[in-house]
Structure formats: structure tokens, C-alpha cells
Scaffold this motif. Sequence first.
Motif, short mmCIF file in Angstrom:
data_model
loop_
_atom_site.label_atom_id
_atom_site.label_comp_id
_atom_site.label_asym_id
_atom_site.label_seq_id
_atom_site.Cartn_x
_atom_site.Cartn_y
_atom_site.Cartn_z
N LYS A 192 0.92 -1.25 -0.12
CA LYS A 192 -0.09 0.13 0.12
C LYS A 192 0.87 1.12 -0.11
N VAL A 193 1.89 1.39 -0.78
CA VAL A 193 2.60 2.40 -1.11
C VAL A 193 2.32 3.17 -2.11
N THR A 194 2.09 4.46 -1.82
CA THR A 194 1.37 5.55 -3.11
C THR A 194 2.41 6.83 -3.12
N SER A 195 3.57 6.65 -2.67
CA SER A 195 4.72 7.51 -3.08
C SER A 195 6.06 7.09 -3.00
N VAL A 196 6.55 7.31 -4.29
CA VAL A 196 7.83 6.55 -4.55
C VAL A 196 8.97 7.25 -4.98
N VAL A 197 10.29 7.02 -4.68
CA VAL A 197 11.40 7.87 -5.16
C VAL A 197 12.22 6.93 -5.86
N LEU A 198 12.63 7.18 -7.10
CA LEU A 198 13.47 6.43 -7.79
C LEU A 198 14.91 6.85 -7.58
N SER A 199 15.71 5.85 -7.68
CA SER A 199 17.41 6.06 -7.59
C SER A 199 18.13 5.17 -8.69
N GLY A 200 19.01 5.95 -9.40
CA GLY A 200 19.71 5.23 -10.41
C GLY A 200 20.36 6.43 -11.46
N SER A 215 -0.13 3.46 -13.23
CA SER A 215 -0.32 3.46 -11.81
C SER A 215 0.93 3.85 -11.04
N LEU A 216 1.95 3.04 -11.29
CA LEU A 216 3.12 3.30 -10.27
C LEU A 216 3.96 4.70 -11.06
N GLN A 217 3.57 4.69 -12.32
CA GLN A 217 4.44 6.27 -12.76
C GLN A 217 3.73 7.21 -12.02
N ASP A 218 2.62 7.26 -12.01
CA ASP A 218 1.91 8.37 -11.08
C ASP A 218 2.14 8.71 -9.70
N ASN A 219 2.80 7.55 -9.15
CA ASN A 219 2.98 7.56 -7.75
C ASN A 219 4.66 8.01 -7.65
N VAL A 220 5.32 8.28 -8.79
CA VAL A 220 6.84 8.64 -8.52
C VAL A 220 6.66 10.23 -8.33
N VAL A 221 7.65 10.75 -7.25
CA VAL A 221 7.52 11.94 -6.82
C VAL A 221 8.99 12.77 -7.18
N GLY A 222 10.01 12.02 -7.25
CA GLY A 222 11.20 12.52 -7.62
C GLY A 222 12.26 11.40 -7.93
#
Length: 363
Positions: A192-200, A215-222
Motif C-alpha cells: 500500500k505504498v502510494t509515494s515512490v522515489v526512484l534511484s539510479g 499507476s506506478l508512474q503516477d506515484n513517482v515523486v522524484g
Amino acid sequence: MMQERDLQELAELVSDGAPILSLYLNVDPQRRSTEEHKLSLRRLLAQAADQGAAPADITRVERFFDHEYNRQGQGVACFSAQATDFWRGYTLLMPVEDFVFVGLRPYIKPLSDLWDDYDRFGVIMVDREGARVFIYHLGALEDSAGTLGSEVKRHKQGGWASQKLQRYEDQEAKHNLKDAAAWADDYLRKHKVTSVVLSGTEGNLAQFRELLPRSLQDNVVGQINLDMSASPAEVWEHAFQIAREAQRQAESELLEQVVTLAHKGGAGAIGLADILVALPAGRVHHLLVDTAFHAPGHQCANCQAVVVEDLAACPYCGGKLVATADAVNLAVHQAIDAGLKVSALDRSPLLTQVGGIAAVLRY
């Protein structure tokens, strides 16, 4: 660590008559020494006595700090009603402001504020061979996992054969990223995670974003760029501020929409009086509260309705109204008890202007 079920338990707790002592103490070693927080504790307990706390509850809090507190964390929250054998003591990883309250319900607004400020978010760390995911909540690592695909190498030598081999390796890397995207989406939805930060790296993340479900693209915040071997503490240090700023921006934009809707007579409410009417009617979908907002009021001893007006009897059932020092805390109780989202906004000029509290309405 405190869990959501603990907050829910406190939100549902109502005393039949014996007062409940709620106490919050900042024990952040960066802000004060052990002796200083002991002095603050004594000051809070003196205030509790002045507010009518039972001597047994004061003694129970003292026993906790003398014999049970493990000197960990940055904050402590205690709730005591010894007349009914109720006690809860929580060590918090995040700091809280010193506060004491005595009433028929626990004072949970500071916990609700923490829940919003340090809400659950995830970090997906990506390279050409796989991904690692960290999930954080209330300042702690809640869960982590990883997936690894085929080994991928970068070929630096020239020639036709080398170029062909490199194309193969690039195809393998894309396959790994595609598998990692599907795995991460499933893993984060289950938690139930709705806010995601990517690293790479820029290249890997650009390709990875394209492979993510919408749906996951929309949850990426930075995004950030850390080594895949970075520790959970290092990942938290770099990702938390990004997640928090994104959340604050989203809440600020939501508040503007709510105020506009309220002024137009739509699905928005502002001001404590209107929201206390909407909450028990089941009309509130999302509550937004200023962290510094407090207001006295009255609660019905029969139906538990809360009002800010000075009335002779409950306007809903005619029951006896009991004074409360903070009706805002009771509004938060009702919201959490109903499973609603509660957002804490810190020093929002717009929220202050409309009365310190607002809500998205269902209708």
C-alpha cells in the motif's frame, strides 16, 4: 515501533468518567540532554496535576521513565488511565513537542501529525541487472526486498562482433528492467505504498520509467542517484526530503481546491463548526488540520457529538454536554476512527485564514 493498529486503538478509546493522561516528551539528544528532558518531564507532570490527572496516572508515567524507558528514539508518548488499568507507552523515532493533556479521550493529534509528516513511502533502486526496494514509515525501515536478473556487461572494444554482443547485452538489460518494473509494482501495491522515489542513473531511470505501469508512474515523486549498495539509512537520508516536499506540495494544492469548493458551495468544508457537523454525518473524505490549531468545545456524554457552540444541551440527542479543552483533537479522533485520511499542514497561511481546519467532502 508504534503500528497503525495502536493509533486506531487510541482513537477508539473513550473513558466512562476516569480521566486519561496523555503526555508527549521530546527526548531528541540533539536538542536536549538527559537532565533537561527530566526537568521537562517534571514540569509536564506538574501541569498534569493542575489539569486534574489522577495521582496513580502520574506515578505510572514516572515509573515508566524510571524503570521501563530504554533511552532510545527522539520522542515518547504515554497514555494512562489506571482507574481502568489502561496504559500505553511508545518510543518514537521522530521528535515531538512537549505536551500534556487530561481528558476523557487520549490526546492523539500529535501522533496523527507524525503519521502524516512521516507517512509511508518507497524507494526503488535500479541498475541494468535488477532492483532493490525500501519501504519507510514513521522514520524507520518497514520492509525491503530485491530482484536480480541476468548479468549484464558493458563492452568497450570495437568491431562488428563486439557491437552485436553489446546489442544483446542491452536487450538483456531491458528485459531485466521490465521484470524489475513488474515486480516492484506488485510489491509496492501489496504494501500500500502510494509515494515512490526512484534511484539510479539518468539512462537507467529513463528506460525504467517507460516500463512502469501507469499507476506506478503516477506515484513517482522524484529521483536520486545512489550506489546500489547504499545502506537503508543512507537511502532514507537522501530520499525522505524529496518524498516529504512532494507530499507538502500535494497537500497545499489540495487545500486550495477545498477552499475554492467551499466558497462555491461544493464538496469542501472550512472551519471547525462546519466540519464537526460533517464528520458524524459521514460526509468527510479527507481532513486537513493545522498542526498548531487548538480550540475548546463541548462533547455530548451520550452520543459523543462535538460542538464548539456554548449550548444548553446536545443539538442531536439532547444529552449533557461536557467541556473539552481541545475539540480539534476530538475531530481527529472521529476521522481516524472512521478510517479517514488526516493531513497535518504546518504554518499554512491559507489554512489559518479559513479557520485552521478544512475537509474534502464526499458530497
